[in-house]
Scaffold this active site. Structure first.
Site, PDB file in Angstrom:
ATOM      1  N   MET A 192     -24.921   3.492  -2.836  1.00 14.98           N
ATOM      2  CA  MET A 192     -25.981   4.282  -2.230  1.00 14.98           C
ATOM      3  C   MET A 192     -25.688   4.499  -0.751  1.00 14.98           C
ATOM      4  O   MET A 192     -25.238   3.601  -0.048  1.00 14.98           O
ATOM      5  CB  MET A 192     -27.334   3.596  -2.423  1.00 14.98           C
ATOM      6  CG  MET A 192     -27.782   3.571  -3.874  1.00 14.98           C
ATOM      7  SD  MET A 192     -29.260   2.578  -4.165  1.00 14.98           S
ATOM      8  CE  MET A 192     -30.497   3.569  -3.328  1.00 14.98           C
ATOM      9  N   GLN A 228     -25.802   9.730 -11.531  1.00 13.12           N
ATOM     10  CA  GLN A 228     -26.307   8.391 -11.828  1.00 13.12           C
ATOM     11  C   GLN A 228     -27.792   8.323 -11.490  1.00 13.12           C
ATOM     12  O   GLN A 228     -28.197   8.519 -10.344  1.00 13.12           O
ATOM     13  CB  GLN A 228     -25.544   7.329 -11.038  1.00 13.12           C
ATOM     14  CG  GLN A 228     -25.932   5.911 -11.458  1.00 13.12           C
ATOM     15  CD  GLN A 228     -25.047   4.859 -10.831  1.00 13.12           C
ATOM     16  OE1 GLN A 228     -25.373   4.349  -9.766  1.00 13.12           O
ATOM     17  NE2 GLN A 228     -23.942   4.525 -11.488  1.00 13.12           N
ATOM     18  N   CYS A 288     -27.752  -2.085 -10.130  1.00 14.01           N
ATOM     19  CA  CYS A 288     -28.018  -2.211  -8.701  1.00 14.01           C
ATOM     20  C   CYS A 288     -29.021  -3.332  -8.436  1.00 14.01           C
ATOM     21  O   CYS A 288     -30.087  -3.370  -9.048  1.00 14.01           O
ATOM     22  CB  CYS A 288     -28.556  -0.897  -8.155  1.00 14.01           C
ATOM     23  SG  CYS A 288     -28.850  -0.927  -6.372  1.00 14.01           S
ATOM     24  N   LYS A 345     -24.214   2.103 -16.896  1.00 16.60           N
ATOM     25  CA  LYS A 345     -23.483   1.168 -16.030  1.00 16.60           C
ATOM     26  C   LYS A 345     -24.358  -0.066 -15.857  1.00 16.60           C
ATOM     27  O   LYS A 345     -25.501   0.047 -15.421  1.00 16.60           O
ATOM     28  CB  LYS A 345     -23.173   1.767 -14.666  1.00 16.60           C
ATOM     29  CG  LYS A 345     -22.385   0.814 -13.768  1.00 16.60           C
ATOM     30  CD  LYS A 345     -22.037   1.447 -12.425  1.00 16.60           C
ATOM     31  CE  LYS A 345     -21.134   0.505 -11.628  1.00 16.60           C
ATOM     32  NZ  LYS A 345     -21.846  -0.694 -11.136  1.00 16.60           N
ATOM     33  N   HIS A 381     -20.028  -3.889 -14.656  1.00 15.94           N
ATOM     34  CA  HIS A 381     -19.702  -4.647 -13.449  1.00 15.94           C
ATOM     35  C   HIS A 381     -19.644  -6.114 -13.863  1.00 15.94           C
ATOM     36  O   HIS A 381     -20.659  -6.688 -14.261  1.00 15.94           O
ATOM     37  CB  HIS A 381     -20.757  -4.423 -12.382  1.00 15.94           C
ATOM     38  CG  HIS A 381     -20.422  -5.059 -11.065  1.00 15.94           C
ATOM     39  ND1 HIS A 381     -20.828  -4.528  -9.858  1.00 15.94           N
ATOM     40  CD2 HIS A 381     -19.709  -6.162 -10.742  1.00 15.94           C
ATOM     41  CE1 HIS A 381     -20.388  -5.293  -8.869  1.00 15.94           C
ATOM     42  NE2 HIS A 381     -19.715  -6.289  -9.391  1.00 15.94           N
ATOM     43  N   GLY A 411     -14.742  -5.838  -7.938  1.00 17.21           N
ATOM     44  CA  GLY A 411     -13.654  -6.540  -7.284  1.00 17.21           C
ATOM     45  C   GLY A 411     -12.286  -5.923  -7.470  1.00 17.21           C
ATOM     46  O   GLY A 411     -11.269  -6.573  -7.179  1.00 17.21           O
ATOM     47  N   GLY A 471     -15.029   1.215  -6.604  1.00 14.39           N
ATOM     48  CA  GLY A 471     -16.037   1.666  -5.658  1.00 14.39           C
ATOM     49  C   GLY A 471     -15.627   1.493  -4.218  1.00 14.39           C
ATOM     50  O   GLY A 471     -15.072   2.391  -3.583  1.00 14.39           O
ATOM     51  N   ARG A 472     -15.858   0.299  -3.680  1.00 17.65           N
ATOM     52  CA  ARG A 472     -15.630   0.071  -2.249  1.00 17.65           C
ATOM     53  C   ARG A 472     -14.187   0.294  -1.828  1.00 17.65           C
ATOM     54  O   ARG A 472     -13.919   0.832  -0.748  1.00 17.65           O
ATOM     55  CB  ARG A 472     -16.083  -1.342  -1.879  1.00 17.65           C
ATOM     56  CG  ARG A 472     -17.594  -1.495  -1.812  1.00 17.65           C
ATOM     57  CD  ARG A 472     -17.980  -2.949  -1.618  1.00 17.65           C
ATOM     58  NE  ARG A 472     -17.623  -3.760  -2.792  1.00 17.65           N
ATOM     59  CZ  ARG A 472     -17.436  -5.072  -2.764  1.00 17.65           C
ATOM     60  NH1 ARG A 472     -17.528  -5.716  -1.616  1.00 17.65           N
ATOM     61  NH2 ARG A 472     -17.154  -5.728  -3.866  1.00 17.65           N
TER      62      ARG A 472
END
Length: 332
Positions: free
Chosen positions: A2, A53, A83, A122, A154, A196, A221-222
């Site tokens: 987000m 999403q 989330c 997800k 996840h 991760g 993601g990150r």
């Protein structure tokens, strides 16, 4: 993701990979139904394939929001059941829904009935004191019973009490083996893994067969946000396309027409280029690149020349670095 994977971020990431499925930020169903839909859902045609999403726990609202998403042209509707933020908990959506697998299934049945594009989930492997071997399978099986076949997991629990959203991304241990077991025991389902994953090499390892069964996908993601250049290798490494990797400079050049169009619409440059700050990760001049974009990009009237200067700073730093390396070789 987000506040990260907005339309500007996604348009940039698309310049690096043609094949990777991109996801929006999570948008709540009530926001879609009662908010500014063009602002929340608008996107550029270059972003396809793209998944919307959604967040929520009311089947009727989610169905209506999914219809709006399909009307806007999204290729997939995804329900977020992962989330862990406080706001998500208070609204009874996100990871807390892992405690209500039958409600998740009701929501997914409503979404699936409402749209013709794929409806996907997800989720986490569990929350709080749940046994992941029970909670994950219960959520997946309940959704599968109503015809849902595509899941991204996840591979961490979410601790809704005691850990912040940031801590929930790092502290709960990863359990990749459980996700692999899910695929082995439910081979007819499409199972992707998340959590991760820091490189494409690690992604490739996770996609290798496990007891004769291979996972179907990997969500990054990150790492992709903070080091977007890795996406430039995705089409070749992950999708096995016979294509050259996309150089980050070429990607930024390809992104310039999009930036120019947004500037003409009155969008502030910094709101776009904040997604580029990790582009030169690990390269000489990366700090100067970030400084120019952050300091110059917020100024009134800032335009593409700011990005040009930032890119030139990296080119100059790399040239100096190469000269120093050549000099050291000569000296030796």
């Amino acid at each position: 993701m987000m506040d990260w994977t907005d339309r500007h971020c996604r348009a940039f990431h698309r310049t690096l990979s043609r094949r990777t499925l991109l996801y929006t930020e999570m948008v709540t169903a009530p926001a879609v139904l009662h908010g500014d839909q063009d602002y929340l859902l608008g996107f550029s045609d270059v972003e396809h394939p793209i998944s919307l999403q959604l967040g929520g726990s009311d089947p009727e609202q989610l169905a209506q929001a999914a219809k709006v998403g399909e009307r806007y042209g999204y290729d997939e509707i995804n329900l977020n059941v992962g989330c862990p933020s406080d706001r998500v908990q208070s609204g009874r959506f996100g990871a807390c829904l892992m405690k209500e697998p039958e409600l998740v299934a009701e929501c997914m049945a409503a979404i699936k009935e409402a749209v013709s594009v794929p409806a996907t989930v997800k989720c986490r492997i569990g929350v709080d004191d749940q046994d992941p071997e029970i909670s994950l399978f219960a959520t997946v099986d309940a959704c599968a019973a109503v015809g849902i076949t595509d899941f991204t997991v996840h591979a961490r629990k979410a601790w809704l009490k005691g850990l912040s959203p940031k801590e929930n991304r790092d502290i709960p241990p990863l359990d990749y083996d459980l996700v692999k077991r899910l695929k082995k025991e439910r081979p007819h389902l499409t199972i992707g893994i998340n959590g991760g994953i820091a490189s494409l090499e690690q992604a490739l390892e996770l996609l290798q067969p496990y007891d004769g069964v291979a996972l179907d996908g990997v969500m990054i993601g990150r790492a992709a946000y903070h080091e977007p250049s890795l996406l430039g290798q995705a089409d070749r490494l992950i999708y096995e396309d016979d294509t050259a990797d996309t150089d980050i400079f070429d990607a930024l050049e390809a992104y310039k027409p999009y930036i120019a169009g947004q500037l003409e619409r009155g969008i502030n440059l910094a709101g776009i280029t904040r997604h580029l700050l990790g582009s030169m990760h690990g390269r000489p001049g990366a700090r100067a690149f970030r400084r120019i974009l952050t300091v110059e990009g917020v100024k009134s009237g800032a335009g593409l020349d700011v990005l040009d200067r930032a890119m030139d700073a990296v080119r100059e730093a790399e040239a100096r670095h190469q000269q120093d390396a050549d000099h050291n070789v000569d000296a030796a």
